[in-house]
Structures are given as structure tokens and as C-alpha cells.
Design a protein around this motif. Sequence first.
Motif, mmCIF file in Angstrom:
data_model
loop_
_atom_site.group_PDB
_atom_site.id
_atom_site.type_symbol
_atom_site.label_atom_id
_atom_site.label_comp_id
_atom_site.label_asym_id
_atom_site.label_seq_id
_atom_site.Cartn_x
_atom_site.Cartn_y
_atom_site.Cartn_z
ATOM 1 N N HIS A 131 14.827 1.251 -2.894
ATOM 2 C CA HIS A 131 15.083 -0.094 -2.396
ATOM 3 C C HIS A 131 16.378 -0.655 -2.969
ATOM 4 O O HIS A 131 16.750 -1.784 -2.678
ATOM 5 C CB HIS A 131 13.910 -1.011 -2.734
ATOM 6 C CG HIS A 131 12.699 -0.714 -1.909
ATOM 7 N ND1 HIS A 131 12.592 -1.073 -0.604
ATOM 8 C CD2 HIS A 131 11.556 -0.067 -2.208
ATOM 9 C CE1 HIS A 131 11.430 -0.682 -0.128
ATOM 10 N NE2 HIS A 131 10.787 -0.054 -1.086
ATOM 11 N N GLY A 132 17.040 0.117 -3.814
ATOM 12 C CA GLY A 132 18.336 -0.288 -4.331
ATOM 13 C C GLY A 132 18.275 -1.063 -5.625
ATOM 14 O O GLY A 132 19.256 -1.157 -6.342
ATOM 15 N N ASP A 133 17.119 -1.639 -5.968
ATOM 16 C CA ASP A 133 17.047 -2.430 -7.187
ATOM 17 C C ASP A 133 16.666 -1.598 -8.403
ATOM 18 O O ASP A 133 16.734 -2.078 -9.518
ATOM 19 C CB ASP A 133 16.077 -3.603 -7.026
ATOM 20 C CG ASP A 133 14.663 -3.159 -6.688
ATOM 21 O OD1 ASP A 133 14.389 -1.936 -6.690
ATOM 22 O OD2 ASP A 133 13.832 -4.040 -6.428
ATOM 23 N N GLY A 134 16.263 -0.347 -8.196
ATOM 24 C CA GLY A 134 15.938 0.541 -9.308
ATOM 25 C C GLY A 134 14.527 0.391 -9.836
ATOM 26 O O GLY A 134 14.017 1.276 -10.490
ATOM 27 N N ASP A 135 13.876 -0.746 -9.577
ATOM 28 C CA ASP A 135 12.535 -0.959 -10.114
ATOM 29 C C ASP A 135 11.523 0.034 -9.566
ATOM 30 O O ASP A 135 10.606 0.434 -10.264
ATOM 31 C CB ASP A 135 12.052 -2.384 -9.814
ATOM 32 C CG ASP A 135 12.671 -3.401 -10.753
ATOM 33 O OD1 ASP A 135 13.262 -2.992 -11.770
ATOM 34 O OD2 ASP A 135 12.566 -4.601 -10.459
ATOM 35 N N HIS A 136 11.665 0.435 -8.313
ATOM 36 C CA HIS A 136 10.701 1.359 -7.722
ATOM 37 C C HIS A 136 10.768 2.732 -8.372
ATOM 38 O O HIS A 136 9.851 3.523 -8.246
ATOM 39 C CB HIS A 136 10.925 1.481 -6.208
ATOM 40 C CG HIS A 136 10.302 0.371 -5.445
ATOM 41 N ND1 HIS A 136 10.774 -0.918 -5.488
ATOM 42 C CD2 HIS A 136 9.221 0.348 -4.636
ATOM 43 C CE1 HIS A 136 10.012 -1.678 -4.729
ATOM 44 N NE2 HIS A 136 9.068 -0.935 -4.196
ATOM 45 N N GLU A 137 11.868 3.032 -9.064
ATOM 46 C CA GLU A 137 12.005 4.320 -9.741
ATOM 47 C C GLU A 137 11.200 4.352 -11.032
ATOM 48 O O GLU A 137 10.977 5.413 -11.592
ATOM 49 C CB GLU A 137 13.476 4.607 -10.045
ATOM 50 C CG GLU A 137 14.394 4.521 -8.841
ATOM 51 C CD GLU A 137 13.983 5.410 -7.685
ATOM 52 O OE1 GLU A 137 13.513 6.527 -7.931
ATOM 53 O OE2 GLU A 137 14.120 4.973 -6.542
ATOM 54 N N ARG A 138 10.759 3.214 -11.523
ATOM 55 C CA ARG A 138 10.058 3.135 -12.806
ATOM 56 C C ARG A 138 8.546 3.108 -12.668
ATOM 57 O O ARG A 138 7.834 2.896 -13.628
ATOM 58 C CB ARG A 138 10.503 1.877 -13.550
ATOM 59 C CG ARG A 138 11.962 1.878 -13.851
ATOM 60 C CD ARG A 138 12.343 0.639 -14.611
ATOM 61 N NE ARG A 138 13.775 0.433 -14.449
ATOM 62 C CZ ARG A 138 14.342 -0.729 -14.300
ATOM 63 N NH1 ARG A 138 13.625 -1.822 -14.304
ATOM 64 N NH2 ARG A 138 15.640 -0.833 -14.161
ATOM 65 N N PHE A 139 8.041 3.275 -11.456
ATOM 66 C CA PHE A 139 6.612 3.184 -11.205
ATOM 67 C C PHE A 139 6.084 4.438 -10.525
ATOM 68 O O PHE A 139 6.826 5.158 -9.872
ATOM 69 C CB PHE A 139 6.306 2.001 -10.269
ATOM 70 C CG PHE A 139 6.613 0.660 -10.853
ATOM 71 C CD1 PHE A 139 5.905 0.165 -11.930
ATOM 72 C CD2 PHE A 139 7.610 -0.129 -10.305
ATOM 73 C CE1 PHE A 139 6.186 -1.079 -12.472
ATOM 74 C CE2 PHE A 139 7.896 -1.375 -10.834
ATOM 75 C CZ PHE A 139 7.181 -1.848 -11.908
ATOM 76 N N SER A 140 4.767 4.644 -10.671
ATOM 77 C CA SER A 140 4.101 5.625 -9.821
ATOM 78 C C SER A 140 3.554 4.843 -8.633
ATOM 79 O O SER A 140 3.194 3.685 -8.753
ATOM 80 C CB SER A 140 2.994 6.359 -10.581
ATOM 81 O OG SER A 140 2.029 5.460 -11.070
ATOM 82 N N HIS A 141 3.536 5.473 -7.479
ATOM 83 C CA HIS A 141 3.191 4.781 -6.246
ATOM 84 C C HIS A 141 1.963 5.390 -5.594
ATOM 85 O O HIS A 141 1.679 6.575 -5.753
ATOM 86 C CB HIS A 141 4.364 4.848 -5.265
ATOM 87 C CG HIS A 141 5.569 4.123 -5.756
ATOM 88 N ND1 HIS A 141 5.779 2.798 -5.520
ATOM 89 C CD2 HIS A 141 6.621 4.553 -6.495
ATOM 90 C CE1 HIS A 141 6.910 2.427 -6.086
ATOM 91 N NE2 HIS A 141 7.432 3.478 -6.690
ATOM 92 N N TYR A 142 1.242 4.568 -4.828
ATOM 93 C CA TYR A 142 0.094 5.030 -4.061
ATOM 94 C C TYR A 142 0.560 5.555 -2.709
ATOM 95 O O TYR A 142 1.337 4.903 -2.015
ATOM 96 C CB TYR A 142 -0.903 3.903 -3.822
ATOM 97 C CG TYR A 142 -1.692 3.502 -5.043
ATOM 98 C CD1 TYR A 142 -2.596 4.375 -5.625
ATOM 99 C CD2 TYR A 142 -1.552 2.241 -5.601
ATOM 100 C CE1 TYR A 142 -3.332 4.005 -6.737
ATOM 101 C CE2 TYR A 142 -2.284 1.860 -6.709
ATOM 102 C CZ TYR A 142 -3.174 2.738 -7.274
ATOM 103 O OH TYR A 142 -3.897 2.373 -8.378
ATOM 104 N N ALA A 143 0.064 6.739 -2.368
ATOM 105 C CA ALA A 143 0.339 7.351 -1.065
ATOM 106 C C ALA A 143 -0.790 8.336 -0.782
ATOM 107 O O ALA A 143 -1.579 8.664 -1.673
ATOM 108 C CB ALA A 143 1.686 8.072 -1.075
#
Length: 86
Positions: A17-29
Motif C-alpha cells: 500500500h506504499g506506507d510500509g505498515d502492511h509489511e510489518r504484519f501477518s495477514h489473513y488469507a
Amino acid sequence: MSTKILPEQETTPRTSHGDGDHERFSHYADKHKITESMVTGTPVRALCGKVWVPSRDPKKYPVCPECKEIYEGLPPGGGQGDDKNP
């Protein structure tokens, strides 16, 4: 008759998403899509909308708050394929 060379086009998916925050989390999929993605390298979409190719141990990162909120708001599943994993 002549050959035209078209300018190079960007074809890679947006994986952040460009803000970098999504790189620091594990995500549900979807668990099956994550497994497939790890084998084939095809990007997968998380509940929050992040698109990425899983390659890291999700247990090393906190769960994405947006994914968690969406997951907790989903009706209880019961059928196959309803598994969601970080």
C-alpha cells in the motif's frame, strides 16, 4: 512492412500500500491460496486488500489489525475452504 517496438509496460502487481505498515504484519488469507502461492509464486490477496507473495514465517509478526477486524466480523464458517490463516 516494418516492425514496431512498443514501450515497455509495467506488469508487476502492486504488492504494497506504499506506507510500509502492511509489511510489518501477518495477514489473513485463504489457507489453500497461501500454500499455492508459496509453491507457484502467484500473489495472494489478504482480507485487508494487501497483495503479496508469502515468503516469511507469519508467526514472527503481529496480525494485521485490519485483517483481524474483518475476520472477526465474518459469519462463522462451517464448510470446507472457509479456513483463514495469517
